[in-house]
Design a protein around this motif. Structure first.
Motif, PDB file in Angstrom:
ATOM      1  N   THR A 197       0.807  -1.213   0.000  1.00 38.56           N
ATOM      2  CA  THR A 197       0.000   0.000   0.000  1.00 38.56           C
ATOM      3  C   THR A 197       0.843   1.268   0.000  1.00 38.56           C
ATOM      4  O   THR A 197       0.414   2.295  -0.512  1.00 38.56           O
ATOM      5  CB  THR A 197      -0.933   0.029   1.221  1.00 38.56           C
ATOM      6  OG1 THR A 197      -0.152  -0.081   2.400  1.00 38.56           O
ATOM      7  CG2 THR A 197      -1.936  -1.113   1.146  1.00 38.56           C
ATOM      8  N   ASN A 198       2.052   1.212   0.552  1.00 36.37           N
ATOM      9  CA  ASN A 198       2.914   2.383   0.612  1.00 36.37           C
ATOM     10  C   ASN A 198       4.356   1.934   0.368  1.00 36.37           C
ATOM     11  O   ASN A 198       5.010   1.420   1.265  1.00 36.37           O
ATOM     12  CB  ASN A 198       2.780   3.067   1.977  1.00 36.37           C
ATOM     13  CG  ASN A 198       3.473   4.407   2.021  1.00 36.37           C
ATOM     14  OD1 ASN A 198       4.214   4.779   1.119  1.00 36.37           O
ATOM     15  ND2 ASN A 198       3.237   5.140   3.098  1.00 36.37           N
ATOM     16  N   PRO A 199       4.876   2.151  -0.835  1.00 35.25           N
ATOM     17  CA  PRO A 199       6.225   1.648  -1.154  1.00 35.25           C
ATOM     18  C   PRO A 199       7.374   2.300  -0.379  1.00 35.25           C
ATOM     19  O   PRO A 199       8.490   1.816  -0.421  1.00 35.25           O
ATOM     20  CB  PRO A 199       6.372   1.924  -2.649  1.00 35.25           C
ATOM     21  CG  PRO A 199       5.124   2.534  -3.116  1.00 35.25           C
ATOM     22  CD  PRO A 199       4.215   2.734  -1.958  1.00 35.25           C
ATOM     23  N   SER A 200       7.111   3.383   0.352  1.00 36.78           N
ATOM     24  CA  SER A 200       8.182   3.986   1.151  1.00 36.78           C
ATOM     25  C   SER A 200       8.290   3.332   2.532  1.00 36.78           C
ATOM     26  O   SER A 200       9.132   3.723   3.333  1.00 36.78           O
ATOM     27  CB  SER A 200       7.953   5.488   1.301  1.00 36.78           C
ATOM     28  OG  SER A 200       6.779   5.725   2.059  1.00 36.78           O
ATOM     29  N   SER A 257       4.803  -9.206  12.078  1.00 47.44           N
ATOM     30  CA  SER A 257       4.604  -8.343  10.917  1.00 47.44           C
ATOM     31  C   SER A 257       4.406  -6.917  11.412  1.00 47.44           C
ATOM     32  O   SER A 257       3.422  -6.614  12.085  1.00 47.44           O
ATOM     33  CB  SER A 257       3.382  -8.809  10.120  1.00 47.44           C
ATOM     34  OG  SER A 257       3.209  -8.000   8.993  1.00 47.44           O
ATOM     35  N   LEU A 258       5.348  -6.059  11.085  1.00 50.50           N
ATOM     36  CA  LEU A 258       5.334  -4.690  11.565  1.00 50.50           C
ATOM     37  C   LEU A 258       5.636  -3.774  10.390  1.00 50.50           C
ATOM     38  O   LEU A 258       6.526  -4.060   9.580  1.00 50.50           O
ATOM     39  CB  LEU A 258       6.394  -4.532  12.660  1.00 50.50           C
ATOM     40  CG  LEU A 258       6.443  -3.245  13.451  1.00 50.50           C
ATOM     41  CD1 LEU A 258       5.175  -3.087  14.286  1.00 50.50           C
ATOM     42  CD2 LEU A 258       7.646  -3.239  14.362  1.00 50.50           C
ATOM     43  N   LEU A 259       4.901  -2.691  10.271  1.00 53.79           N
ATOM     44  CA  LEU A 259       5.099  -1.732   9.189  1.00 53.79           C
ATOM     45  C   LEU A 259       5.974  -0.595   9.697  1.00 53.79           C
ATOM     46  O   LEU A 259       5.622   0.082  10.661  1.00 53.79           O
ATOM     47  CB  LEU A 259       3.738  -1.202   8.725  1.00 53.79           C
ATOM     48  CG  LEU A 259       3.739  -0.338   7.479  1.00 53.79           C
ATOM     49  CD1 LEU A 259       4.169  -1.154   6.266  1.00 53.79           C
ATOM     50  CD2 LEU A 259       2.359   0.252   7.251  1.00 53.79           C
ATOM     51  N   VAL A 260       7.130  -0.395   9.072  1.00 51.91           N
ATOM     52  CA  VAL A 260       8.047   0.675   9.468  1.00 51.91           C
ATOM     53  C   VAL A 260       8.434   1.472   8.232  1.00 51.91           C
ATOM     54  O   VAL A 260       8.363   0.988   7.104  1.00 51.91           O
ATOM     55  CB  VAL A 260       9.330   0.124  10.149  1.00 51.91           C
ATOM     56  CG1 VAL A 260       8.994  -0.588  11.438  1.00 51.91           C
ATOM     57  CG2 VAL A 260      10.112  -0.769   9.225  1.00 51.91           C
ATOM     58  N   LYS A 279      16.996   5.220   6.513  1.00 50.53           N
ATOM     59  CA  LYS A 279      17.613   6.363   5.825  1.00 50.53           C
ATOM     60  C   LYS A 279      19.079   6.079   5.501  1.00 50.53           C
ATOM     61  O   LYS A 279      19.738   5.292   6.155  1.00 50.53           O
ATOM     62  CB  LYS A 279      17.550   7.620   6.715  1.00 50.53           C
ATOM     63  CG  LYS A 279      16.160   7.974   7.171  1.00 50.53           C
ATOM     64  CD  LYS A 279      15.370   8.574   6.054  1.00 50.53           C
ATOM     65  CE  LYS A 279      14.004   8.994   6.595  1.00 50.53           C
ATOM     66  NZ  LYS A 279      12.996   9.001   5.592  1.00 50.53           N
ATOM     67  N   GLY A 280      19.583   6.786   4.492  1.00 58.47           N
ATOM     68  CA  GLY A 280      20.998   6.778   4.141  1.00 58.47           C
ATOM     69  C   GLY A 280      21.503   5.438   3.653  1.00 58.47           C
ATOM     70  O   GLY A 280      20.809   4.715   2.920  1.00 58.47           O
ATOM     71  N   PRO A 281      22.717   5.057   4.067  1.00 59.71           N
ATOM     72  CA  PRO A 281      23.313   3.813   3.570  1.00 59.71           C
ATOM     73  C   PRO A 281      22.602   2.563   4.101  1.00 59.71           C
ATOM     74  O   PRO A 281      22.799   1.477   3.571  1.00 59.71           O
ATOM     75  CB  PRO A 281      24.753   3.877   4.081  1.00 59.71           C
ATOM     76  CG  PRO A 281      24.724   4.811   5.236  1.00 59.71           C
ATOM     77  CD  PRO A 281      23.618   5.790   4.950  1.00 59.71           C
ATOM     78  N   ASN A 282      21.787   2.724   5.121  1.00 64.93           N
ATOM     79  CA  ASN A 282      21.064   1.580   5.674  1.00 64.93           C
ATOM     80  C   ASN A 282      19.712   1.352   5.001  1.00 64.93           C
ATOM     81  O   ASN A 282      18.997   0.422   5.357  1.00 64.93           O
ATOM     82  CB  ASN A 282      20.848   1.776   7.178  1.00 64.93           C
ATOM     83  CG  ASN A 282      22.162   1.743   7.927  1.00 64.93           C
ATOM     84  OD1 ASN A 282      22.961   0.849   7.720  1.00 64.93           O
ATOM     85  ND2 ASN A 282      22.391   2.721   8.762  1.00 64.93           N
ATOM     86  N   ALA A 283      19.362   2.204   4.043  1.00 63.61           N
ATOM     87  CA  ALA A 283      18.068   2.061   3.370  1.00 63.61           C
ATOM     88  C   ALA A 283      18.026   0.726   2.629  1.00 63.61           C
ATOM     89  O   ALA A 283      19.022   0.271   2.069  1.00 63.61           O
ATOM     90  CB  ALA A 283      17.855   3.212   2.397  1.00 63.61           C
ATOM     91  N   PHE A 284      16.866   0.122   2.640  1.00 63.46           N
ATOM     92  CA  PHE A 284      16.698  -1.169   1.961  1.00 63.46           C
ATOM     93  C   PHE A 284      16.343  -0.915   0.513  1.00 63.46           C
ATOM     94  O   PHE A 284      15.433  -0.169   0.187  1.00 63.46           O
ATOM     95  CB  PHE A 284      15.599  -1.992   2.642  1.00 63.46           C
ATOM     96  CG  PHE A 284      15.376  -3.321   1.980  1.00 63.46           C
ATOM     97  CD1 PHE A 284      16.329  -4.316   2.062  1.00 63.46           C
ATOM     98  CD2 PHE A 284      14.222  -3.560   1.257  1.00 63.46           C
ATOM     99  CE1 PHE A 284      16.130  -5.551   1.450  1.00 63.46           C
ATOM    100  CE2 PHE A 284      14.008  -4.784   0.650  1.00 63.46           C
ATOM    101  CZ  PHE A 284      14.962  -5.769   0.743  1.00 63.46           C
ATOM    102  N   LYS A 285      17.117  -1.544  -0.364  1.00 64.33           N
ATOM    103  CA  LYS A 285      16.863  -1.472  -1.795  1.00 64.33           C
ATOM    104  C   LYS A 285      16.657  -2.887  -2.276  1.00 64.33           C
ATOM    105  O   LYS A 285      17.491  -3.754  -2.059  1.00 64.33           O
ATOM    106  CB  LYS A 285      18.045  -0.835  -2.522  1.00 64.33           C
ATOM    107  CG  LYS A 285      18.369   0.565  -2.056  1.00 64.33           C
ATOM    108  CD  LYS A 285      19.702   1.006  -2.628  1.00 64.33           C
ATOM    109  CE  LYS A 285      20.197   2.249  -1.941  1.00 64.33           C
ATOM    110  NZ  LYS A 285      20.886   2.007  -0.706  1.00 64.33           N
ATOM    111  N   SER A 286      15.545  -3.096  -2.942  1.00 63.73           N
ATOM    112  CA  SER A 286      15.243  -4.440  -3.410  1.00 63.73           C
ATOM    113  C   SER A 286      16.199  -4.818  -4.531  1.00 63.73           C
ATOM    114  O   SER A 286      16.535  -4.004  -5.392  1.00 63.73           O
ATOM    115  CB  SER A 286      13.802  -4.503  -3.917  1.00 63.73           C
ATOM    116  OG  SER A 286      13.529  -5.780  -4.424  1.00 63.73           O
ATOM    117  N   SER A 287      16.623  -6.075  -4.555  1.00 65.29           N
ATOM    118  CA  SER A 287      17.504  -6.552  -5.609  1.00 65.29           C
ATOM    119  C   SER A 287      16.715  -7.016  -6.820  1.00 65.29           C
ATOM    120  O   SER A 287      17.272  -7.323  -7.856  1.00 65.29           O
ATOM    121  CB  SER A 287      18.366  -7.706  -5.088  1.00 65.29           C
ATOM    122  OG  SER A 287      17.538  -8.749  -4.644  1.00 65.29           O
TER     123      SER A 287
END
Length: 189
Positions: free
Chosen positions: A138-141, A169-172, A176-184
């Motif tokens: 529902t919210n890609p961020s 299951s928790l929505l967070v 931020k920054g270098p720790n941001a999750f980027k999907s492969s």
């Protein structure tokens, strides 16, 4: 027949009822065994819940009442050898060790919002360990994570007794920054 006699006398001893061997044997014409059956004593075997409850009251863990379950979480009490991140994830979320390892190598584990440098990193009370499940539909961020929070740890004879708060299951918000999750995975635009 001798084997049956032994079993019955052993049963009598375990039930603390004396069963004399003479009463077990009848005349030689009737070779069947006859013994009184006392079922009320055997029911004690199945009434173990009450004894467990009394054992729990005698336990030295009075701090169990300090941690109440929240709406979306559960407090888990477990025993671990140390406060290693991989051991706590395995115990808190019930994950297999190879799944923890796979998530670590895919950079899906964060401790207090930072990437986990080593899966064997020693953690402290108050740390939050997140395993990223994926992006929110529902919210890609935002991310959907499974979180384990370390509430307390106390030493025991063998290892540590640890209280963990588990969120399956928790929505967070994405980190931020270098720790941001980027999907492969490839995203079509």
């Amino acid at each position: 027949m001798l084997r049956s006699l032994r079993q019955i006398t052993r049963l009598g001893r375990s039930l603390r009822l004396p069963i004399p061997a003479k009463s077990l044997l009848k005349s030689s014409a009737d070779s069947r065994l006859q013994a009184p059956l006392h079922t009320s004593v055997a029911l004690w075997k199945y009434d173990k819940k009450s004894s467990r409850a009394s054992d729990d009251l005698d336990s030295d863990d009075e701090d169990d009442e300090d941690f109440k379950d929240e709406r979306d979480s559960k407090v888990v009490k477990t025993k671990v050898n140390s406060l290693r991140a991989d051991l706590l994830l395995k115990a808190g979320l019930g994950m297999a060790r190879n799944k923890v390892e796979l998530n670590f190598y895919e950079s899906k584990i964060r401790v207090n919002g930072k990437k986990l440098p080593k899966k064997s990193a020693q953690l402290e009370i108050g740390d939050d360990i997140d395993v990223i499940r994926g992006f929110s539909q529902t919210n890609p961020s935002h991310l959907v994570v499974a979180r384990v929070s370390i509430l307390s740890a106390s030493e025991r004879e063998e290892g540590l007794s640890v209280h963990l708060r588990r969120y399956k299951s928790l929505l967070v918000e994405n980190y931020k920054g270098p720790n941001a999750f980027k999907s492969s995975e490839h995203v079509a635009h």
